[in-house]
Design a protein around this motif. Sequence first.
Motif, short mmCIF file in Angstrom:
data_model
loop_
_atom_site.label_atom_id
_atom_site.label_comp_id
_atom_site.label_asym_id
_atom_site.label_seq_id
_atom_site.Cartn_x
_atom_site.Cartn_y
_atom_site.Cartn_z
N VAL A 118 22.86 -2.40 -23.50
CA VAL A 118 24.05 -1.79 -22.88
C VAL A 118 24.47 -2.61 -21.66
O VAL A 118 25.66 -2.88 -21.45
N ALA A 119 23.48 -3.04 -20.84
CA ALA A 119 23.79 -3.83 -19.65
C ALA A 119 24.43 -5.16 -20.03
O ALA A 119 25.42 -5.59 -19.42
N ALA A 120 23.89 -5.80 -21.09
CA ALA A 120 24.43 -7.11 -21.51
C ALA A 120 25.87 -6.97 -22.02
O ALA A 120 26.75 -7.74 -21.60
N VAL A 121 26.10 -5.97 -22.86
CA VAL A 121 27.46 -5.80 -23.41
C VAL A 121 28.41 -5.36 -22.29
O VAL A 121 29.56 -5.81 -22.22
N ALA A 123 28.15 -6.07 -19.04
CA ALA A 123 28.43 -7.22 -18.16
C ALA A 123 29.41 -8.17 -18.83
O ALA A 123 30.30 -8.74 -18.17
N LEU A 124 29.27 -8.31 -20.15
CA LEU A 124 30.15 -9.23 -20.89
C LEU A 124 31.59 -8.72 -20.90
O LEU A 124 32.52 -9.44 -20.55
N THR A 127 32.68 -7.43 -16.76
CA THR A 127 32.74 -8.35 -15.61
C THR A 127 33.09 -9.77 -16.05
O THR A 127 34.04 -10.36 -15.54
N LEU A 128 32.32 -10.28 -17.00
CA LEU A 128 32.43 -11.70 -17.34
C LEU A 128 33.83 -12.06 -17.86
O LEU A 128 34.50 -12.94 -17.30
N LEU A 131 36.82 -11.23 -15.25
CA LEU A 131 36.83 -12.10 -14.07
C LEU A 131 37.19 -13.54 -14.44
O LEU A 131 37.91 -14.21 -13.70
N MET A 132 36.68 -14.00 -15.59
CA MET A 132 36.99 -15.36 -15.99
C MET A 132 38.47 -15.50 -16.32
O MET A 132 39.11 -16.49 -15.96
N ALA A 134 40.84 -13.60 -15.05
CA ALA A 134 41.60 -13.47 -13.80
C ALA A 134 41.55 -14.77 -13.00
O ALA A 134 42.55 -15.16 -12.38
N THR A 159 35.18 -20.58 -7.09
CA THR A 159 34.45 -19.84 -8.12
C THR A 159 33.54 -20.79 -8.91
O THR A 159 32.37 -20.49 -9.14
N LEU A 163 29.43 -20.92 -8.59
CA LEU A 163 28.54 -20.73 -9.76
C LEU A 163 27.60 -21.93 -9.90
O LEU A 163 26.43 -21.77 -10.22
#
Lengths: 226, 216
Positions: A118-121, A123-124, A127-128, A131-132, A134, A159, A163
């Motif tokens: 759940v955390a991986a999906v 975050a994908l 957020t990921l 943000l990418m 944007a 950015t 990273l």
Amino acid sequence: MAEATITLAGFVLTLMVFSYLLGDLPYIGNLYRIAVYIFVGMAAAFTAIVSYEGLLLPYLQDIQDPTTSWTALGSGADIVIFSAAALIGALLLLKPIGALSWLTNSVFAVLIVVGAAVAAVGALSGTLIPLMSATGTLPAAFLSDFTATVDALLIVLGTCTGLYYFHYQARAGDDGAPAPSRLSSGLRYIGKAFLVTALGAIYASTLLSSLTILTERIGFLFSIGG
Amino acid sequence: MGFLQRLGSAFSAIIAFLVGVITLVSLLLGGNPGLFGDLPQAADLAALLALPAAVLLRLVALVIALGVLIGIANLLLTHAQRLMRGRALSAALLGSFALTLFWYVARAGDTSLLEAVQLPIESSLAALLCLTLVGGAARVIAKRADIWSLLFVLSLLIVLLASLPWAELEPLRAWRDWLLRVPVSAGTRALLLGIALATVVAGVRIALGQDRAYRG
């Protein structure tokens, strides 16, 4: 009467917490600890109430109602899911028994793996990707407005180099020690500048928030004491 | 490591792998008929794929709620043992726990105790944080006077000073706005993207059984 009691309790507890500033003096040092112990006990009680009333009780009511269902499998499956959860909860209690560690580890495996997925999906998709996109989207005034163009390019540069700062690979030098290239060092240097600036501003925002709370607490103490 | 232990470890790994793959596939592909293009049964297929994640998430939510209650019971048991060994402070924790439950049950869901006790303690602890943060910022300059700590303090001071309501600081406010809009936004994005990338990598590694964090 109730209003006065609430205000008095708030006054006494605020003073107890602020007694931390006086250091570890005899008797007075314990006031802060007592306040923290009261806080933990009360937080545990409210957490227990929320867990029971917000999660377990609605589920218990739901499984008794054949017209509602949690999944497309129907209300019969709800009873199976609830029973499985109760069984897994009971198995967690067997953790101290070493011989059954394979069983409790399997239970933990289900919990941790579902949480990790759940955390991986999350975050994908949360957020990921947003943000990418944007960061990669150029402003409407790009090229026509010099300031907006420079700002947009600086955001992309900050950015990417920010990273890149967390990239630790380097080739081995003649003496065997890691020897990063000049380009890599330069990019990491720029990235660190952006990261430090951001951390300073985040620190200032947290400081401002806690300062606002501190002035409110001092104002409260003076309003009661004065 | 005995044969039975190895067998148990392999059993846990297989369970973790199967549950991980099923959850990942279900979360990524389920509930989105658009992914299946013009297939005639796209909606049914998407609903079917979403089902395992729905069941597992419901199951895990229930187990976590039970786990929280077990954790609280363990906390109370530990403090009861400490109290019996003469640690009187644990009485404050046990007493406040019992009083809160009694108050809530006896007064039919009344949360005035939260307002009277919990909120003052929480806000006083948050107020103490201010002094700790000021001390921390002062130590940054005192112990590490290099370009990075100077940049950190400069950024901190610009944001702090620009929040003061003085007309003389108007140019600083313009600087603050630019600082927040460009370098801080870029740095924060880099941090968030880094956290998200690490979460995805760690999550997929655990879900595929490469990291066995569940071994106690």
